[in-house]
Design a protein around this motif. Structure first.
Motif, short mmCIF file in Angstrom:
data_model
loop_
_atom_site.label_atom_id
_atom_site.label_comp_id
_atom_site.label_asym_id
_atom_site.label_seq_id
_atom_site.Cartn_x
_atom_site.Cartn_y
_atom_site.Cartn_z
N TYR A 115 -4.18 -29.34 36.61
CA TYR A 115 -3.54 -28.08 36.94
C TYR A 115 -3.82 -27.83 38.41
CZ TYR A 115 -2.78 -23.09 37.18
OH TYR A 115 -2.34 -21.86 37.55
N LEU A 170 8.61 -12.61 36.30
CA LEU A 170 8.66 -13.75 37.21
C LEU A 170 9.75 -14.70 36.72
CD1 LEU A 170 7.05 -15.29 39.58
CD2 LEU A 170 6.16 -16.65 37.71
N GLY A 182 5.31 -20.98 29.98
CA GLY A 182 4.64 -20.84 31.27
C GLY A 182 4.01 -22.17 31.65
N THR A 183 3.64 -22.30 32.91
CA THR A 183 3.05 -23.55 33.37
C THR A 183 1.76 -23.84 32.62
OG1 THR A 183 4.04 -23.35 35.53
CG2 THR A 183 2.04 -24.69 35.38
N GLY A 218 10.52 -17.73 35.72
CA GLY A 218 9.63 -18.84 35.40
C GLY A 218 10.30 -20.20 35.53
N ILE A 219 9.54 -21.14 36.09
CA ILE A 219 10.05 -22.50 36.23
C ILE A 219 10.08 -23.18 34.86
CG2 ILE A 219 9.44 -24.77 37.22
CD1 ILE A 219 8.72 -23.12 39.82
N THR A 220 9.08 -22.88 34.04
CA THR A 220 9.08 -23.42 32.67
C THR A 220 10.24 -22.82 31.87
OG1 THR A 220 6.68 -23.31 32.87
CG2 THR A 220 7.56 -23.94 30.72
N TYR A 263 -2.53 -9.17 40.52
CA TYR A 263 -2.30 -9.38 39.08
C TYR A 263 -2.91 -8.30 38.22
CZ TYR A 263 0.77 -13.26 38.40
OH TYR A 263 1.92 -14.03 38.31
N LYS A 284 5.31 -13.96 43.27
CA LYS A 284 4.08 -14.45 42.63
C LYS A 284 2.93 -14.18 43.60
CE LYS A 284 2.68 -18.28 39.71
NZ LYS A 284 2.16 -17.46 38.65
N GLU A 327 7.91 -9.51 29.74
CA GLU A 327 7.26 -10.83 29.71
C GLU A 327 5.82 -10.66 29.24
OE1 GLU A 327 6.75 -12.51 33.67
OE2 GLU A 327 6.26 -10.56 34.50
N HIS A 363 6.54 -8.63 39.59
CA HIS A 363 6.07 -10.01 39.44
C HIS A 363 7.10 -11.05 39.86
CE1 HIS A 363 2.38 -8.71 37.86
NE2 HIS A 363 2.11 -9.73 37.09
N ARG A 418 9.45 -21.90 45.38
CA ARG A 418 9.12 -20.53 44.95
C ARG A 418 7.96 -19.96 45.78
NH1 ARG A 418 7.88 -19.36 38.71
NH2 ARG A 418 5.89 -20.31 39.27
N ALA A 425 1.16 -13.86 31.70
CA ALA A 425 1.35 -14.99 32.61
C ALA A 425 2.37 -15.95 32.01
CB ALA A 425 0.03 -15.72 32.87
N GLU A 426 3.32 -15.38 31.25
CA GLU A 426 4.32 -16.22 30.63
C GLU A 426 5.59 -15.45 30.35
OE1 GLU A 426 1.42 -14.45 28.82
OE2 GLU A 426 0.86 -16.51 28.31
N ASN A 427 6.68 -16.16 30.33
CA ASN A 427 7.96 -15.56 29.95
C ASN A 427 8.09 -15.58 28.43
OD1 ASN A 427 8.74 -17.13 32.82
ND2 ASN A 427 9.43 -15.04 32.62
N ARG A 452 -3.73 -25.20 41.59
CA ARG A 452 -3.61 -23.80 42.01
C ARG A 452 -3.49 -23.79 43.53
NH1 ARG A 452 -4.92 -18.80 39.93
NH2 ARG A 452 -3.99 -19.78 38.11
#
Ligand code: PXG
Length: 296
Positions: A90, A210, A249-250, A212-214, A157, A153, A186, A150, A54, A189-191, A92
């Motif tokens: 975590y 976004l 979200g992550t 989201g991968i999560t 923001y 990424k 969304e 979004h 991504r 910072a989360e779906n 970044r």
């Protein structure tokens, strides 16, 4: 004194307090760059390959060529974690357009800046998972797909930050953004997911959310558990009257939402299906098959 965490910048490691970039970096001056947030559970970097893919897609979309192959990037991320002796962390990953002059033209930036921070993150209060969070629909619409959506990424923001400020001044935990047509998009910072009569729904990514991968992991997990999961447009009415609502979200992982614009969701406590998903999710993220080991 406790040893400082090391931050990777352009091939070198710096103690956290000395990890700095130029004030002429276009990541700072114009928000010109891309990033990823990734979690590590028990030494397994959850979905690292997907996050790297991504990152390179975001970079491709803004015509930023990352001066490192994906394989080298994975190696460097794992090395940074090992150097810091972090097993639950975590990550970044930030790639900026690099140092340029005053003037937004990216042509003037000779080479992108690569930053890898490994640390910890906590987006919600500690009781969020047990009690659920409160949220509000904000006046800030998500940027449409033909703007600074979004879907990329990027380091822009402000759209999310404006929504978050509304949540802060309204004394709720989180903000939810609508798309330009008024459908639910969304969180900041989360779906977002809703559950109605046992079925799980989430907005389609063409709303400008976004991908989201999560969210993807949770959709697959829910289907494996036998639930029907569908991407569809969700109206504010459908959100208010859902039996259960949760964010993914992550950083967030899965967090139940118990109240939106003062409307109680379900009975005001985390719902049965949300709790089941949370339990299975926390097993899944520790499965070596779901990520890459830092000892690889
Ligand atoms: N929507 C947006 C706008 C995001 O920024 C998500 C959804 C969830 O995507 P993933 O792939 O993480 O499931 C994000 C994720 C932060 C922070 O610093 C933001 C994100 C991830 C981690 C930390 O607030 N964004």
């Amino acid at each position: 004194m406790e040893k400082e965490l090391l931050v990777y910048i352009d091939g070198k490691y710096y103690p956290k307090s000395q990890a700095k970039v130029s004030v002429y970096d276009h990541g700072l001056l114009y928000g010109d760059g891309v990033f990823e947030g990734i979690r590590v559970y028990d030494g397994i970097v959850f979905r690292l390959k997907e996050h790297i893919d991504r990152l390179y897609c975001s970079a491709h979309a803004i015509m930023l060529e990352i001066p490192m192959t994906k394989e080298e990037m994975i190696k460097t991320v794992l090395e940074t974690l090992r150097k810091n002796n972090l097993k639950d962390a975590y990550i970044r990953l930030v790639i900026t357009r690099g140092v340029g002059d005053l003037g937004l033209n990216p042509k003037k930036c000779a080479k992108p800046t690569i930053i890898i921070i490994t640390d910890t993150i906590s987006l919600h209060k500690s009781e969020a998972k047990e009690k659920g969070v409160t949220a509000m629909l904000s006046w800030v619409k998500r940027d449409p797909v033909d703007a600074t959506s979004h879907e990329i990424k990027s380091l822009n923001y402000l759209n999310s930050i404006l929504a978050k400020i509304e949540a802060n001044i309204s004394n709720v935990d989180e903000a939810i953004c609508l798309d330009k047509n008024g459908f639910i998009c969304e969180g900041v910072a989360e779906n977002i997911f809703i559950i109605k009569r046992g079925k799980i729904f989430t907005p389609p990514s063409y709303t400008g959310a976004l991908p989201g991968i999560t969210a993807e992991a949770v959709m697959n997990l829910a289907r494996k558990m036998g639930y029907e999961v569908k991407e569809k447009n969700i109206t504010p009415y459908e959100l208010f009257t859902a039996n259960e609502v949760f964010f993914t979200g992550t950083a967030t992982e899965i967090v139940p939402v118990r109240e939106i614009n003062k409307r109680t969701i379900g009975n005001g406590a985390p719902g049965v299906i949300t709790k089941r998903l949370m339990a299975e999710f926390s097993k899944m993220v520790r499965d070596p098959e779901e990520g890459i080991s830092i000892y690889k």
